[in-house]
Write a protein that holds these residues in place. Structure first.
Motif, PDB file in Angstrom:
ATOM      1  N   TYR A 165      22.635  27.993 -30.773  1.00 31.37           N
ATOM      2  CA  TYR A 165      21.994  28.686 -29.656  1.00 31.37           C
ATOM      3  C   TYR A 165      20.908  29.639 -30.145  1.00 31.37           C
ATOM      4  CZ  TYR A 165      22.796  29.991 -24.663  1.00 31.37           C
ATOM      5  OH  TYR A 165      22.733  30.152 -23.293  1.00 31.37           O
ATOM      6  N   LEU A 171      17.517  31.479 -28.550  1.00 27.75           N
ATOM      7  CA  LEU A 171      17.501  31.295 -27.096  1.00 27.75           C
ATOM      8  C   LEU A 171      17.843  32.611 -26.397  1.00 27.75           C
ATOM      9  CD1 LEU A 171      19.227  27.816 -26.661  1.00 27.75           C
ATOM     10  CD2 LEU A 171      16.782  28.364 -26.674  1.00 27.75           C
ATOM     11  N   ASP A 182       8.852  31.287 -23.553  1.00 31.42           N
ATOM     12  CA  ASP A 182       8.955  29.869 -23.901  1.00 31.42           C
ATOM     13  C   ASP A 182      10.405  29.467 -24.174  1.00 31.42           C
ATOM     14  OD1 ASP A 182       6.245  29.632 -23.655  1.00 31.42           O
ATOM     15  OD2 ASP A 182       5.815  29.628 -25.803  1.00 31.42           O
ATOM     16  N   SER A 183      11.183  30.420 -24.705  1.00 30.42           N
ATOM     17  CA  SER A 183      12.582  30.122 -25.017  1.00 30.42           C
ATOM     18  C   SER A 183      13.403  29.857 -23.759  1.00 30.42           C
ATOM     19  CB  SER A 183      13.203  31.266 -25.818  1.00 30.42           C
ATOM     20  OG  SER A 183      13.160  32.478 -25.076  1.00 30.42           O
ATOM     21  N   GLU A 210      12.402  28.008 -21.280  1.00 31.99           N
ATOM     22  CA  GLU A 210      12.247  26.567 -21.074  1.00 31.99           C
ATOM     23  C   GLU A 210      13.152  25.789 -22.020  1.00 31.99           C
ATOM     24  OE1 GLU A 210       8.287  24.984 -20.588  1.00 31.99           O
ATOM     25  OE2 GLU A 210       7.445  27.003 -20.364  1.00 31.99           O
ATOM     26  N   GLU A 211      13.299  26.268 -23.249  1.00 36.67           N
ATOM     27  CA  GLU A 211      14.188  25.604 -24.201  1.00 36.67           C
ATOM     28  C   GLU A 211      15.640  25.690 -23.744  1.00 36.67           C
ATOM     29  OE1 GLU A 211      13.476  27.264 -28.046  1.00 36.67           O
ATOM     30  OE2 GLU A 211      11.305  26.982 -27.907  1.00 36.67           O
ATOM     31  N   GLN A 253      16.266  23.073 -21.167  1.00 36.28           N
ATOM     32  CA  GLN A 253      16.453  21.760 -21.793  1.00 36.28           C
ATOM     33  C   GLN A 253      17.861  21.612 -22.366  1.00 36.28           C
ATOM     34  OE1 GLN A 253      13.263  21.548 -24.655  1.00 36.28           O
ATOM     35  NE2 GLN A 253      11.669  21.616 -23.090  1.00 36.28           N
ATOM     36  N   LEU A 254      18.359  22.678 -23.004  1.00 42.01           N
ATOM     37  CA  LEU A 254      19.705  22.621 -23.573  1.00 42.01           C
ATOM     38  C   LEU A 254      20.754  22.492 -22.479  1.00 42.01           C
ATOM     39  CD1 LEU A 254      21.501  22.829 -26.128  1.00 42.01           C
ATOM     40  CD2 LEU A 254      21.591  25.302 -25.699  1.00 42.01           C
TER      41      LEU A 254
END
Length: 327
Positions: free
Chosen positions: A219, A222, A293-294, A296-297, A300-301
């Motif tokens: 993780y 994030l 931006d994290s 958005e990550e 996705q996760l």
């Protein structure tokens, strides 16, 4: 997995339709000369609120703010308060905020509050067992307790196990009150459990065996918590939001670099044994709060583990593109 995590937001979304039409037009007060903006900020009484309290006490004046910290139990509790104007900005669990957005609640992520460090020594989470550590593969076919099914704790555990070479799809996840975690592992009620501070320290002191630091493993980097607000407030009070982000970013940098000061601040608003407060791992606060931006990550996760019925609208959630104001 996702049904239990989002059920509260289903009822919440309906309630917000009336709340948004109620007293939501209220705005933060301003001094008579316009030099100081008063902002009401939702903050839970746990270590994640440290940067908010340092900001309110030590940095607000530099940014033309008067910060009123309003104690909340969770980000979910804060959502209707944001919609009806009782709060202007709130701290919230990052994944919970995404789930609110995916269910149509008009919230905006203004910035990142805290992040998961890749350094295991800074990770406030850990998976424990009662016996010897034989690696994450020992968890397969076993029961692992988390404090919330379908939410961030389960996602952290699953991502960490898989990143460490295990298979989370072969683990039986159950929900358990975090205060009961250590005893349930020791007694054999469950094979393992994910603890997050202050319960990580409690589990270690109970003699349990640490298997994995899952945030650092699966993780890392994030967002753990975020600053969020209503779409309406973001649009009509952008300068207030950016001033607050500047203050809380300065406070977060200070908290990361001066842990004694951070712990002293925490002791002023958290009811916790001072010995425990001195021992726990504190959050790692974002030092560039507007780098989202994290987020958005994280979407996705979470989507990889099928947490959303519908993915959040990232345009509405992140589209404001705030900048942290300078003092």
């Amino acid at each position: 997995m996702k049904t239990k995590a989002i059920c509260a937001f289903v009822a919440l979304s309906a309630a917000l339709m009336s709340a948004a039409c109620g007293v939501g037009d209220s705005a933060p007060e301003q001094s008579t000369d316009g030099s100081v903006k008063k902002v009401r900020v939702g903050v839970p009484a746990n270590a994640n609120g440290i940067s908010a309290y340092i900001a309110a006490r030590d940095f607000a004046d530099d940014y033309g703010l008067q910060v009123e910290a309003v104690t909340i139990k969770s980000g979910a509790e804060a959502v209707p308060m944001l919609m009806n104007g009782q709060l202007d900005i709130s701290l919230g669990d990052a994944l919970g905020t995404l789930m609110a957005s995916s269910n149509g609640v008009p919230v905006v992520v203004a910035g990142v509050a805290s992040v998961a460090s890749p350094d295991p020594t800074l990770d406030p989470s850990a998976i424990f067992v009662a016996g010897p550590d034989t690696g994450v593969t020992q968890l397969e076919g076993q029961t692992l307790a988390v404090s919330a099914l379908g939410g961030a704790p389960e996602l952290i555990a699953r991502a960490g196990i898989d990143a460490a070479g295990g298979s989370s799809e072969h683990v039986n996840f159950v929900e358990l009150n975090p205060a009961q975690m250590a005893n349930s592992i020791s007694s054999g009620r469950v094979k393992a459990g994910l603890a997050i501070e202050p319960f990580t320290t409690a589990a270690s002191e109970a003699g349990l065996t640490e298997v994995l630091r899952p945030m650092a493993t699966g993780y890392a980097e994030l967002p753990v918590t975020v600053w969020f607000t209503s779409q309406k407030f973001a649009q009509t009070h952008r300068d207030t939001v950016e001033s607050f982000l500047g203050a809380v970013q300065s406070a977060g940098v200070e908290a990361n670099r001066d842990l004694p000061r951070a712990r002293k601040t925490a002791g002023e608003f958290i009811e916790m044994d001072p010995r425990v407060l001195d021992a726990i791992r504190l959050p790692v606060f974002a030092e560039n709060v507007t780098d989202v931006d994290s987020v958005e990550e994280l979407v996705q996760l979470a989507d990889r583990y099928d947490l959303f019925d519908k993915k959040p609208d990232l345009g509405g959630l992140l589209g404001q593109k705030f900048e942290a104001a300078a003092p």
